[in-house]
Design an enzyme around this catalytic site. Sequence first.
Site, short mmCIF file in Angstrom:
data_model
loop_
_atom_site.label_atom_id
_atom_site.label_comp_id
_atom_site.label_asym_id
_atom_site.label_seq_id
_atom_site.Cartn_x
_atom_site.Cartn_y
_atom_site.Cartn_z
N TYR A 1 -1.23 -8.02 -11.54
CA TYR A 1 -0.31 -7.89 -10.40
C TYR A 1 1.04 -8.57 -10.69
O TYR A 1 2.08 -7.97 -10.49
CB TYR A 1 -0.90 -8.55 -9.16
N GLU B 1 0.84 -1.21 0.00
CA GLU B 1 0.00 0.00 0.00
C GLU B 1 0.87 1.25 0.00
O GLU B 1 0.51 2.27 -0.59
CB GLU B 1 -0.97 -0.01 1.18
N1 BES Z 1 -5.87 -1.40 -4.58
C1 BES Z 1 -5.83 -2.70 -4.04
C2 BES Z 1 -7.12 -3.11 -3.39
C3 BES Z 1 -8.27 -3.29 -4.35
C4 BES Z 1 -8.21 -4.25 -5.32
C5 BES Z 1 -9.41 -2.50 -4.25
C6 BES Z 1 -9.28 -4.39 -6.22
C7 BES Z 1 -10.45 -2.65 -5.15
C8 BES Z 1 -10.39 -3.59 -6.15
C9 BES Z 1 -4.71 -2.86 -3.03
O1 BES Z 1 -3.60 -2.07 -3.27
C10 BES Z 1 -4.24 -4.28 -3.06
O2 BES Z 1 -3.73 -4.70 -4.05
N2 BES Z 1 -4.44 -5.00 -1.98
C11 BES Z 1 -4.08 -6.39 -1.85
C12 BES Z 1 -2.93 -6.57 -0.91
C13 BES Z 1 -1.61 -6.70 -1.54
C14 BES Z 1 -0.57 -7.08 -0.51
C15 BES Z 1 -1.51 -7.49 -2.79
C16 BES Z 1 -5.25 -7.12 -1.24
O3 BES Z 1 -6.20 -6.46 -0.82
O4 BES Z 1 -5.19 -8.34 -1.14
ZN ZN Z 2 -2.38 -2.69 -4.85
#
Ligand code: BES
Ligand code: ZN
Length: 611
Positions: free
Chosen positions: A392, A307
Amino acid sequence: MRIIALCLLLLGLATPLRAHQDRDSFANFNEVVSESIMLDLTVDFTRQRLSGSVEHHLRWLNPKSTRLTLDTKDLAVEKVEFLGQDQQWRPAAFLLGVGDSLRGQPLRIQLPEQAQTIRVSYFTKPTASALQWLTAAQSTEKKHPFLYTQSQAIHARSWIPLQDTPAKRLRYKARVVIPSYLKAVMSADLVRSDEAKGVYWFQMDQPVPSYLIALAVGDLKFKAIDNRSGVYGEATWLNEAAREFADVSKLVDAANALYGNFAWQRYDLLVLPSSFPFGGMEYPRIAFVTPTVLSGDQSLVSMVAHEMAHAWSGNLVTNANWQNVWLNEGMTNYVENRLMAKVYGQKRADQEFALNVAELYKELDSRHPSQTRLRPLWQGDDPELAFNQIAYVKGQLFLRWLAAQAGIDDFDRYLRGYFQRHAFQSIDSDDFIADLQRYLITPNELAITTEQLNIWLDGEGIPDFAVLPSAETFQAVEQVMHIWLTQQVPLSTLQTQRWSVQEWLYFLRRLPRQLSEAQLAELDSNYGFSSSKNAEIFTEWALLVVPLRHVIVDEQLREFLKTVGRIRYIEPLYRMLAATPQKREWMRKIYREARKSYHPQAQMLLDQIGL
Ligand code: BES
Ligand code: ZN
């Protein structure tokens, strides 16, 4: 004029902005932009409603246009006014046009002139997809209700009528009225508050895309970690969270050194109730995080690094539309891993990377090859589906490959420049490639071809020239697993004492799916997986054990599903249960009780599995 522009270009001072399209927004943002908004909202927990108004301050790009289209979803629009040249508010004609269930409805406003300021009075519906209204019983402390917003990707329009697109940015101010026994936070500065009356004034002077506007209201306390950071949350979490996130300043310092100064002044974290559907969400000034990362041993803090990385990739340089989400999430995975290497060591970073790649391969297996492109075509799907392992981890692999070509330090230097050149801009993959050519490939005479770049962006699967994690990363784990499975050696005699959580995760994911009852019992009595406080480990264990008809984890699993709402865990767990015939009734009963405490987006997803 042309000469000046050319000079600026040659000096590299200005990167011209291209107009971008966003087919997930109805807004005519290439004709008129809303550069700042002022929100005036009252939070009503009894009716589960936000009501009030939003004022938009407009800049007209098309000299001929007098129409403004905003995004809305599930909003009750009461009136629209514009501020005339005589500074009087006058009604403006508007209608809610035809839209669809994902993207909502366009609010079409016809103005008699190019007004600078318009105001929409409205209230939200209890079904607003960005809002999770928790009753007191659903909060952690069970004394007071809780509300938070979650606007990414296209849910901001369900609580604010606005240009809901990452292609444009806006500043915002807000006046928020809440019950006086609660506290409010936003992804902005708190300018003033009258807590006795429950009135808060916020201001965000740095322009942000709409999905980064956020609000949370609850029985919130605060505990400082250092001068720049602290944790907000219900009292239950504060001490644990402050301990878990104690290294936050090391992470910001590492990122500052690698990628240029942190732009957002404060880096606070808000720990949400455990029904929060995500791991974390990267709002400027304040990240929202799940309490499931509070494992007690900092083993899951890569989420904080992730984050935080968004403070550069995503929040500073933003994907112009959701088909380019890899520029946000893939780049963030790359930066996250660099920060983990700097603060927690290369070994841990390599292990986390290898786990990511394994998850990517699993996802590739489950997809049609045409659905594995880094730059997907717009097909009218829910833009949230673009947040997958392709964006990702294939995105991360692309950047790792570039880093391998350039040398990792040179690539870090390049990224530092990239964040600076595009700070507060929205870009797409073509903009990225143009920047890459000009500032990395050409000056360093790298042997990277256009064809290779196209394979990364538009090719299917993983390019055969990708740089994959080393097979050595988990070799020790493989060896132990092999010995335990093939020779009759007791687990307790094997060298697992120093294994990291990442090594345990690898082990649990790689174990064969047909272990005997005795083997499962031996694992559990040695390592206590059934009562693990680590949500990642617990989930892997349940996924392994339950289909084997073993009941050792049933009680804990029921408890877990009733309290935790993080999609990353509950979706695979419910899918597994749905595929395990003797568990289906048991699961349905749990789901019926637990459903109301899940986020509306999680409910929708789980309903679709046919629970
Ligand atoms: N921006 C995302 C969260 C998100 C994803 C909000 C899709 C809405 C739709 C956040 O930065 C994220 O990727 N969070 C991951 C954690 C990370 C360590 C990969 C999660 O929530 O699992
Ligand atoms: Zn993210």
